[in-house]
Design a protein around this motif. Structure first.
Motif: not given
Length: 367
Positions: A225-230, A265-279
């Motif tokens: 998880l730390k590497e994914v955050v980095l 994990v990266l795929n889910i986080i990047r989906n989350a980023m896109e969902a945030i930009t579209e709110k």
């Protein structure tokens, strides 16, 4: 004629006396697998079979003699069904369409058909039939066609994409001694690892989203998880959101393929980023990442405060080639789901529109 009927549908209910009907025909209509609503030329409901009462969730014989307005005012009819009745009314009566399809609150597909004209002697017959099985067959056929096309293109795509990646990898290796002198050797390792992961992702895509057999190794969940955050925190800041990582309270080890785990994990986080930009609002985007032990499993959670998803989207979220993105492939979550299942785990998701989404990845721990 149609306009007069449309107006009569919205008239108040009146006393209704059922006319004679052949009991054999009535018995047949009662036992078919479709719901039936029959309105007369004045817009009064004259027949409803038991399937239709089940679809509406109403008590039997509570609707005879009512109009559409009276049906919509029935307190036992839930809000979702009222919305679908009005939508169907607009589509078929206002726009003149012979049929209308919708998805109910349980994710089932329905088709409503309207039969009218001279053969109906001024009456209007609405039939409701569940078509979930047909939709599944249709989606499967579409997926098979897409997979066949994807296979034909795979060889040329692999050649065109992997060549530049190979060149980039070579130049990074040449720069490795210079980065070592600058104390930035870690960057070179990350870049090389990401290039290798990109090649693996391309391979997964070109093999029709069937992940390969995991290359099993011991994976510390905290380090993963730390590497994914980095890897994602700079991209998150550029998209107006922050990643909050909750340090783990204990060391937890899973067995699996580190590259595939990072991909999920990266795929889910990047989906989350896109969902945030579209709110819809301008509040700060927030992604939360962490993990906890639940018995013999670890639960990795990724939550966001993005635009969220409705029940129809949630129902098809892991289906291959289903996507809500304009340029999406619809393979990301499908591949992620298969990867986690190959590792003996599962992915669950909960979401509410305009509130956010939470993914939970459950995986067996090494004791």
């Amino acid at each position: 004629m149609i306009s007069q009927y449309q107006e009569s549908l919205l008239l108040p209910a009146r006393t209704f006396q059922s006319g004679p009907m052949n009991t054999t025909y009535e018995d047949v209509l009662e036992h078919i697998d479709s719901g039936i609503l029959l309105f007369d030329e004045d817009g009064v409901l004259t027949f409803v079979n038991k399937q239709m009462y089940g679809i509406l969730g109403l008590n039997r014989h509570s609707l005879l003699g009512c109009t559409l307005l009276h049906l919509l005012s029935n307190i036992q009819l839930n809000r979702f069904k009222k919305k679908q009745v009005l939508h169907g009314y607009r589509e078929m009566m206002k726009k003149g369409k012979p049929s209308y399809e919708f998805v109910d609150e349980y994710g089932r597909y329905w088709k409503v058909s309207l039969h009218c004209g001279e053969q109906m002697k001024g009456c209007y017959l609405f039939t409701f039939k569940e078509i979930s099985d047909y939709k599944l067959i249709e989606q499967t056929a579409y997926q098979n066609d897409s997979l066949a096309m994807l296979g034909k293109l795979s060889a040329s795509i692999a050649h065109e994409i992997r060549n530049p990646l190979t060149a980039i990898r070579g130049f990074i290796q040449l720069l490795h001694p210079h980065l070592h002198q600058l104390g930035k050797e870690e960057y070179a390792k990350i870049i090389l690892a990401e290039i290798d992961r990109a090649n693996d992702i391309i391979h997964e895509f070109l093999t029709s989203s069937k992940p390969s057999v995991p290359q099993v190794a011991m994976i510390p969940v905290s380090a993963l998880l730390k590497e994914v955050v980095l890897l994602t925190e700079s991209e998150a800041l550029m998209k107006g959101c922050e990643i909050n990582f909750y340090p783990l309270q204990e060391d937890m080890i899973i067995s699996g393929d580190i590259k595939q785990m990072k991909q999920v994990v990266l795929n889910i986080i990047r989906n989350a980023m896109e969902a945030i930009t579209e709110k819809v609002d301008d509040s700060m985007g927030r992604i939360e990442l962490g993990a906890s032990r639940e018995g013999a499993e670890v639960r990795i959670f990724i939550s966001d405060n993005g635009k969220g998803m409705d029940i129809c989207t949630l129902d098809r979220l892991f289906s291959p080639f289903f996507t809500t993105k304009e340029n999406g492939t619809g393979l990301g979550l499908s591949v992620s789901d298969r990867i986690i299942k190959n590792h003996g785990g599962c992915i669950s998701v909960s979401s509410r529109v305009n509130e956010g989404t939470r993914f939970v990845i459950s995986l067996p721990l090494i004791q």
